[in-house]
Scaffold this active site. Structure first.
Site, PDB file in Angstrom:
ATOM      1  N   GLY A 118      44.398 -19.582  14.361  1.00 32.13           N
ATOM      2  CA  GLY A 118      44.184 -18.702  15.504  1.00 32.13           C
ATOM      3  C   GLY A 118      43.723 -19.486  16.715  1.00 32.13           C
ATOM      4  O   GLY A 118      43.012 -18.936  17.567  1.00 32.13           O
ATOM      5  N   SER A 203      46.841 -24.551  11.316  1.00 31.37           N
ATOM      6  CA  SER A 203      46.938 -24.326  12.760  1.00 31.37           C
ATOM      7  C   SER A 203      45.619 -24.682  13.435  1.00 31.37           C
ATOM      8  O   SER A 203      45.181 -25.821  13.370  1.00 31.37           O
ATOM      9  CB  SER A 203      47.371 -22.881  13.034  1.00 31.37           C
ATOM     10  OG  SER A 203      47.726 -22.698  14.377  1.00 31.37           O
TER      11      SER A 203
END
Length: 514
Positions: A118, A203
């Site tokens: 995120g 991520s």
């Protein structure tokens, strides 16, 4: 409470094993604290354990350990953010979760600590894809997942307002360091070995790990690392970070010097202001780690790999077509795509400044059978999502870090064929959550074989400091050995995307947000 409820419960106490029976174990040392948890998919789950507290824009403080603690039967609130609106959010969000096969302090299992994606803006480890029960059971490891402060709450740069806010640009990172200190001090009581702690993240979680590898306070807190489609070559500079804080304050209607207004504003007012336009890169305002010269005294992988982490065994991975997760093949950006408009569609999606008409011509010459859509996803992935991983792996190789392994996930989704092998698609293979909501892997035999190999690789790194796949060669120059993970297969291939790597290296990559 019924006898059935009690049978599902267990109590962890310092120096005592978990007991899943109506009789609760006694605590040997009343000052050490004890926790209750639930049996979940064959392991013991302890959710919502507080590891710290923090006032807004201030350094986190460890949660005092003495006394009886009760882990929640569900997850604790997550960090305030614009996403995940259906999940309880609170600035009081410094909680972690533990899954363990056996809470016996003598068990000494390797520990895998997960940081969520995120970017630094949204996300949570309450996502079913990252629940740790299956990984803990199948991998015979202790799994820890961590929530922490995000976006402006974790990374807004306020040091120009005075020394009180000296840590402000890296508070989210300091939260993670505090969580790792908790693991060091207490994971033995959950059956873990504090001398074998692996951090892994996808991520933004991978980017957080790359940043920790250059933070002196994190040194010695983890012993191996894996990043999944997440890199941090450079951090945000303080000048750009300050411009972002000013943009946030303007969006909140605050005067330029009203730090007290920022510090005391209602949580939702600050969250709403995250929609402000970023003054540096456009889009919604970005907050991430800041080169503050104290907590983060250098960029993580520029001009080289941080020396403090060169001895840490590390896996770096990406997926073959990362951007299929961001840019829907059924969406407006792909409607009417053809060779006449391909370069114009690619240009706003890449982070390397090249003549995209020239780039398209190179792809067409190299891959004459490819469609315009294939070139679009290859170019946007290689010019946006992949370069950071290449830079980091090459930097470690140049510095002599011989315990580096690189993978590339090629297995396409068996849930949505148009998705290919996209961003986040490696998560369910590592966690074993093939059937979780949001998984794009499918549950067929190929998915199960891929899961087994990926899980074996990651747990092997946690346990022994090298992946649990004997045929996976370390990454070194000039060969660039890469594990290409297909449909149930995993083959070690030298420099499998050499053409694209060399093409996009024609110009420098600038880390978004820096």
């Amino acid at each position: 409470m019924s006898a059935a409820d009690l049978t599902r419960r267990g109590l962890l106490s310092a120096g005592a094993a978990l007991v899943a029976s109506p009789a609760l174990a006694s605590t040997r040392d009343p000052q050490a604290g004890s926790f209750t948890g639930l049996r979940e998919q064959g392991v013991s789950a302890f959710k919502g354990i507080r590891y710290g507290r923090a006032a807004r824009f201030e350094r986190p403080l460890a949660e005092p350990w003495p006394g009886v603690k009760t882990a929640a039967q569900g997850f604790a609130p997550i960090a305030p953010q614009r996403g995940n609106r259906d999940t309880p959010q609170s600035e009081d969000c410094l909680f972690l979760n533990v899954w363990t096969p056996d809470a016996n302090p003598k068990a000494g299992r390797a520990v895998m600590v997960y940081f969520h994606g995120g970017a630094y803006t949204t996300g949570t480890v309450t996502d079913p894809l990252t629940h740790g029960a299956k990984l803990a059971a199948a991998g015979d490891v202790v799994v820890v997942t961590v929530n922490h402060r995000l976006n402006a709450f974790g990374y807004a740069w306020l040091k120009p307002f005075g020394p009180r806010f000296a840590d402000s640009g890296n508070l989210g990172q300091l939260d993670l360091i505090l969580a790792l200190e908790w693991v060091r001090d207490h994971i033995r009581d959950f059956g873990g070995d504090p001398r074998r702690v692996m951090v892994f993240g996808q991520s933004g979680g991978g980017a957080k790990i790359a940043t920790l590898m250059a933070m002196p306070a994190a040194q010695g807190l983890f012993h191996s690392a894996a990043t999944m489609s997440g890199q941090q070559v450079t951090a945000s500079g303080p000048i750009n970070a300050w411009a972002r804080t000013r943009a946030l304050m303007t969006a909140m209607g605050l005067a330029a010097d009203d730090v007290e207004g920022l510090r005391t504003a209602p949580t939702q007012r600050l969250v709403d202001a995250l929609a402000a336009t970023d003054p540096v890169i456009g889009g919604s305002v970005y907050f991430g780690p800041v080169l503050d010269m104290t907590n983060l005294p250098r960029h993580p992988f520029w001009p080289d790999a941080a020396p403090q982490s060169l001895s840490i065994p590390m896996i770096l991975g990406n997926t073959r077509e990362e951007t299929r997760a961001f840019i829907d093949p059924r969406g407006a950006k792909l409607q009417g795509l053809d060779w006449t408009n391909l370069a114009a569609r690619i240009t706003p999606e890449v982070k390397i400044d090249l003549d995209i008409d020239w780039v398209v011509a190179q792809y067409r010459a190299q891959y004459p059978d490819w469609t315009a859509q294939q070139v679009f996803y290859a170019a946007t992935t290689a010019g946006r999502s992949w370069p950071g991983q290449v830079i980091e792996a090459d930097a470690r190789a140049r510095a002599g870090a011989d315990k580096t392994w690189v993978y590339q996930l090629d297995r396409p989704s068996h849930v949505d064929p148009l998705r290919g092998a996209a961003h986040t698609d490696d998560i369910p293979y590592v966690f074993g959550t093939l059937d979780a909501p949001g998984s794009m892997s499918g549950v067929d035999e190929g998915a199960r074989r891929t899961r087994d190999r990926m899980m074996q690789a990651f747990t092997g790194l946690a346990k022994n400091g090298k992946p649990g796949l004997a045929d996976w060669k370390p990454y070194a120059l000039p060969d660039r050995a890469t594990l290409v993970v297909g449909d149930g297969r995993a083959d070690c291939i030298d420099d499998p995307r050499r053409f694209e790597r060399e093409l996009w290296a024609t110009a420098p990559y600038i880390q978004p947000g820096s």
